[in-house]
Write an enzyme that holds these catalytic residues in place. Structure first.
Site, PDB file in Angstrom:
ATOM      1  N   HIS A 156       0.830  -1.050   0.112  1.00  0.00           N
ATOM      2  CA  HIS A 156       0.144   0.063   0.120  1.00  0.00           C
ATOM      3  C   HIS A 156       0.831   1.151   0.057  1.00  0.00           C
ATOM      4  O   HIS A 156       1.932   1.308   0.470  1.00  0.00           O
ATOM      5  CB  HIS A 156      -0.773   0.094   1.172  1.00  0.00           C
ATOM      6  CG  HIS A 156      -2.367  -0.923   1.045  1.00  0.00           C
ATOM      7  ND1 HIS A 156      -1.898  -2.150   1.245  1.00  0.00           N
ATOM      8  CD2 HIS A 156      -3.499  -0.642   0.755  1.00  0.00           C
ATOM      9  CE1 HIS A 156      -3.295  -2.809   1.214  1.00  0.00           C
ATOM     10  NE2 HIS A 156      -4.023  -1.784   0.686  1.00  0.00           N
ATOM     11  N   LYS A 160      -0.578   4.896   4.374  1.00  0.00           N
ATOM     12  CA  LYS A 160      -1.475   4.147   5.131  1.00  0.00           C
ATOM     13  C   LYS A 160      -0.985   3.896   6.568  1.00  0.00           C
ATOM     14  O   LYS A 160       0.132   3.567   6.904  1.00  0.00           O
ATOM     15  CB  LYS A 160      -1.612   2.601   4.512  1.00  0.00           C
ATOM     16  CG  LYS A 160      -2.660   1.711   5.004  1.00  0.00           C
ATOM     17  CD  LYS A 160      -2.939   0.564   4.084  1.00  0.00           C
ATOM     18  CE  LYS A 160      -3.702  -0.584   4.817  1.00  0.00           C
ATOM     19  NZ  LYS A 160      -5.339   0.156   5.232  1.00  0.00           N
TER      20      LYS A 160
HETATM   21  N1  LIG Z   1     -12.771  -1.136   2.996  1.00  0.00           N
HETATM   22  C1  LIG Z   1     -12.076  -0.771   1.980  1.00  0.00           C
HETATM   23  O1  LIG Z   1     -12.476  -1.015   0.552  1.00  0.00           O
HETATM   24  C2  LIG Z   1     -11.166   0.242   2.022  1.00  0.00           C
HETATM   25  C3  LIG Z   1     -10.925   0.860   3.169  1.00  0.00           C
HETATM   26  N2  LIG Z   1     -10.033   1.906   3.302  1.00  0.00           N
HETATM   27  C4  LIG Z   1      -9.819   2.195   4.637  1.00  0.00           C
HETATM   28  O2  LIG Z   1     -10.592   3.436   4.825  1.00  0.00           O
HETATM   29  C5  LIG Z   1      -9.955   4.202   5.964  1.00  0.00           C
HETATM   30  C6  LIG Z   1      -9.664   5.774   5.213  1.00  0.00           C
HETATM   31  O3  LIG Z   1      -8.732   5.380   4.253  1.00  0.00           O
HETATM   32  P1  LIG Z   1      -8.310   7.124   3.559  1.00  0.00           P
HETATM   33  O4  LIG Z   1      -9.349   7.588   2.915  1.00  0.00           O
HETATM   34  O5  LIG Z   1      -7.202   6.556   2.568  1.00  0.00           O
HETATM   35  O6  LIG Z   1      -7.562   7.704   4.663  1.00  0.00           O
HETATM   36  P2  LIG Z   1      -7.577   9.411   4.737  1.00  0.00           P
HETATM   37  O7  LIG Z   1      -6.546   9.564   5.851  1.00  0.00           O
HETATM   38  O8  LIG Z   1      -7.470   9.847   3.498  1.00  0.00           O
HETATM   39  O9  LIG Z   1      -8.972   9.857   5.252  1.00  0.00           O
HETATM   40  C7  LIG Z   1      -9.406   9.710   6.649  1.00  0.00           C
HETATM   41  C8  LIG Z   1     -10.562  10.601   6.865  1.00  0.00           C
HETATM   42  O10 LIG Z   1     -11.024  10.460   8.450  1.00  0.00           O
HETATM   43  C9  LIG Z   1     -11.074  11.741   8.823  1.00  0.00           C
HETATM   44  N3  LIG Z   1     -11.086  11.802  10.364  1.00  0.00           N
HETATM   45  C10 LIG Z   1      -9.991  11.402  11.048  1.00  0.00           C
HETATM   46  N4  LIG Z   1     -10.346  11.437  12.314  1.00  0.00           N
HETATM   47  C11 LIG Z   1     -11.492  11.973  12.291  1.00  0.00           C
HETATM   48  C12 LIG Z   1     -12.527  12.163  13.468  1.00  0.00           C
HETATM   49  N5  LIG Z   1     -12.025  12.089  14.829  1.00  0.00           N
HETATM   50  N6  LIG Z   1     -13.844  12.519  13.066  1.00  0.00           N
HETATM   51  C13 LIG Z   1     -14.171  12.635  11.852  1.00  0.00           C
HETATM   52  N7  LIG Z   1     -13.175  12.252  10.836  1.00  0.00           N
HETATM   53  C14 LIG Z   1     -12.193  12.065  11.128  1.00  0.00           C
HETATM   54  C15 LIG Z   1     -10.071  12.644   8.213  1.00  0.00           C
HETATM   55  O11 LIG Z   1     -10.205  14.023   8.191  1.00  0.00           O
HETATM   56  P3  LIG Z   1      -8.946  14.929   7.834  1.00  0.00           P
HETATM   57  O12 LIG Z   1      -8.464  14.605   6.356  1.00  0.00           O
HETATM   58  O13 LIG Z   1      -9.566  16.189   7.763  1.00  0.00           O
HETATM   59  O14 LIG Z   1      -7.935  14.720   8.927  1.00  0.00           O
HETATM   60  C16 LIG Z   1     -10.186  12.167   6.717  1.00  0.00           C
HETATM   61  O15 LIG Z   1     -11.340  12.489   5.984  1.00  0.00           O
HETATM   62  C17 LIG Z   1      -8.800   3.386   6.295  1.00  0.00           C
HETATM   63  O16 LIG Z   1      -8.828   2.532   7.318  1.00  0.00           O
HETATM   64  C18 LIG Z   1      -8.308   2.590   5.100  1.00  0.00           C
HETATM   65  O17 LIG Z   1      -7.657   1.457   5.476  1.00  0.00           O
HETATM   66  C19 LIG Z   1      -9.463   2.449   2.449  1.00  0.00           C
HETATM   67  C20 LIG Z   1      -9.692   2.017   1.150  1.00  0.00           C
HETATM   68  C21 LIG Z   1     -10.648   0.839   0.764  1.00  0.00           C
HETATM   69  O1  LIG Z   2      -5.910   1.992   3.308  1.00  0.00           O
HETATM   70  C1  LIG Z   2      -6.104   1.738   2.263  1.00  0.00           C
HETATM   71  O2  LIG Z   2      -5.899   2.513   1.149  1.00  0.00           O
HETATM   72  C2  LIG Z   2      -6.794   0.722   1.774  1.00  0.00           C
HETATM   73  N1  LIG Z   2      -6.963  -0.127   2.619  1.00  0.00           N
HETATM   74  C3  LIG Z   2      -8.091  -1.292   2.738  1.00  0.00           C
HETATM   75  C4  LIG Z   2      -7.287  -2.353   3.795  1.00  0.00           C
HETATM   76  O3  LIG Z   2      -6.754  -2.107   4.649  1.00  0.00           O
HETATM   77  O4  LIG Z   2      -7.317  -3.661   3.343  1.00  0.00           O
HETATM   78  C5  LIG Z   2      -8.378  -1.925   1.430  1.00  0.00           C
HETATM   79  C6  LIG Z   2      -7.743  -1.456   0.240  1.00  0.00           C
HETATM   80  O5  LIG Z   2      -6.443  -2.465   0.134  1.00  0.00           O
HETATM   81  C7  LIG Z   2      -6.985   0.260   0.461  1.00  0.00           C
END
Ligand SMILES: NC(=O)C1=CN([C@@H]2O[C@H](COP(=O)(O)OP(=O)(O)OC[C@H]3O[C@@H](n4cnc5c(N)ncnc54)[C@H](OP(=O)(O)O)[C@@H]3O)[C@@H](O)[C@H]2O)C=CC1
Ligand SMILES: O=C(O)C1=N[C@H](C(=O)O)C[C@H](O)C1
Length: 264
Positions: A156, A160
């Site tokens: 990743h 991450k």
């Molecule tokens: N299940 C799936 O298919 C996938 C899962 N994921 C998971 O999704 C999650 C997010 O990934 P990603 O978008 O890359 O991460 P980012 O760090 O880009 O985004 C995280 C978001 O959460 C917000 N946030 C953090 N703390 C708080 C809080 N206390 N209250 C409200 N909002 C908050 C951040 O705000 P700010 O930016 O303003 O700090 C930001 O908007 C991860 O756990 C990742 O592993 C990711 C891709 C696919």
């Molecule tokens: O953090 C990410 O970007 C992603 N997180 C997910 C995971 O932890 O499995 C899914 C995807 O691979 C992207």
């Protein structure tokens, strides 16, 4: 529900995934009614997502979900924010789709409590391709038997924060369910020869890799590598929004992406 009827609250709206969710929800005809992020308070969620002004300012407090009129929350944020959202959704009977990974005990407990009061779907990977990969892993591990060694490698982007990925943990669980075993996270020092029951799980971080997962099945004189590579975050956002449309209006309970895929 049809897309145009679904009102969505995006948790993590300022993040990589949240912006994709907002954009694709809007382009798909859903109504984004609430956007929560830790920064960018007051900025328009549509502008952040690159789809123009939606009239939905980013708010900091997860509690805003309760009065937003949302049918469903789509969450890609942090374990702490997810735990808070689980409590709000449960109290307000709002459906919750979450893809947040790296969950701690607090978040897991909040999600488990929420299942009793609202519809919840949590998946570590929202892509149909990974869903199929896990079916292939189950079949391959069962067919090959214990003489094949199982190792998983996930790669990743450098930003991450959790490791190993939620997807890698899920794939390792699928392998363990198929034939038993014991997880080994990375190796260092002098761990000695590999034991056949080990299921190795390894995390690589760097650059802008969106998400790659490979399950290696090593035999004598041969090996199988089952790989999924994501080349866009949109596939996860599409999967989450498909789940959101399916989940909105359903009774309390715990639902899976497999159910969504098989019935919509
Ligand atoms: N299940 C799936 O298919 C996938 C899962 N994921 C998971 O999704 C999650 C997010 O990934 P990603 O978008 O890359 O991460 P980012 O760090 O880009 O985004 C995280 C978001 O959460 C917000 N946030 C953090 N703390 C708080 C809080 N206390 N209250 C409200 N909002 C908050 C951040 O705000 P700010 O930016 O303003 O700090 C930001 O908007 C991860 O756990 C990742 O592993 C990711 C891709 C696919
Ligand atoms: O953090 C990410 O970007 C992603 N997180 C997910 C995971 O932890 O499995 C899914 C995807 O691979 C992207």
């Amino acid at each position: 529900m049809s897309a145009s009827q679904v009102r969505v609250a995006v948790l993590g709206a300022t993040g990589r995934m949240g912006r994709a969710v907002t954009r694709l929800a809007h382009e798909g005809g859903m109504k984004v009614v609430c956007a929560i992020g830790a920064s960018d308070e007051g900025r328009d969620a549509g502008e952040l997502a690159g789809v123009g002004t939606l009239g939905v300012p980013v708010v900091k407090h997860v509690s805003a979900i309760a009065h937003s009129g949302a049918d469903v929350v789509v969450d890609f944020s942090t374990p702490a924010a997810l735990a808070e959202a689980s409590v709000v959704c449960a109290k307000s009977k709002i459906a919750l789709v979450s893809g947040t990974t790296g969950l701690n005990e607090n978040a897991l407990a909040a999600l488990a409590d929420a299942h009793n009061l609202c519809a919840v779907l949590w998946e570590p990977n929202m892509s149909v391709g990974v869903h199929v990969l896990s079916m292939l892993v189950k079949r391959a591990v069962s067919a090959l038997g214990p003489s094949f060694d199982i190792e998983l490698v996930e790669t990743h982007h450098r930003a991450k924060v959790d490791a190993p990925s939620g997807t890698a943990i899920r794939l390792a669980e699928v392998a363990r369910e198929a034939r038993g075993g014991e997880f080994v996270y990375g190796r260092e020092g002098r761990p000695g020869p590999r034991r056949s029951e080990e299921i190795g799980v390894h995390a690589v971080r760097g650059g802008d890799v969106i998400g790659d997962h490979t399950v290696f099945l090593f035999g004598e004189g041969e090996r199988i590598e089952l790989t999924h590579r994501a080349s866009s975050r949109d596939l996860f956002a599409h999967g989450a929004l498909r789940a959101a449309r399916w989940l909105a209006g359903r009774p309390a309970g715990r639902y899976t992406l497999a159910e969504v895929i098989s019935s919509s």
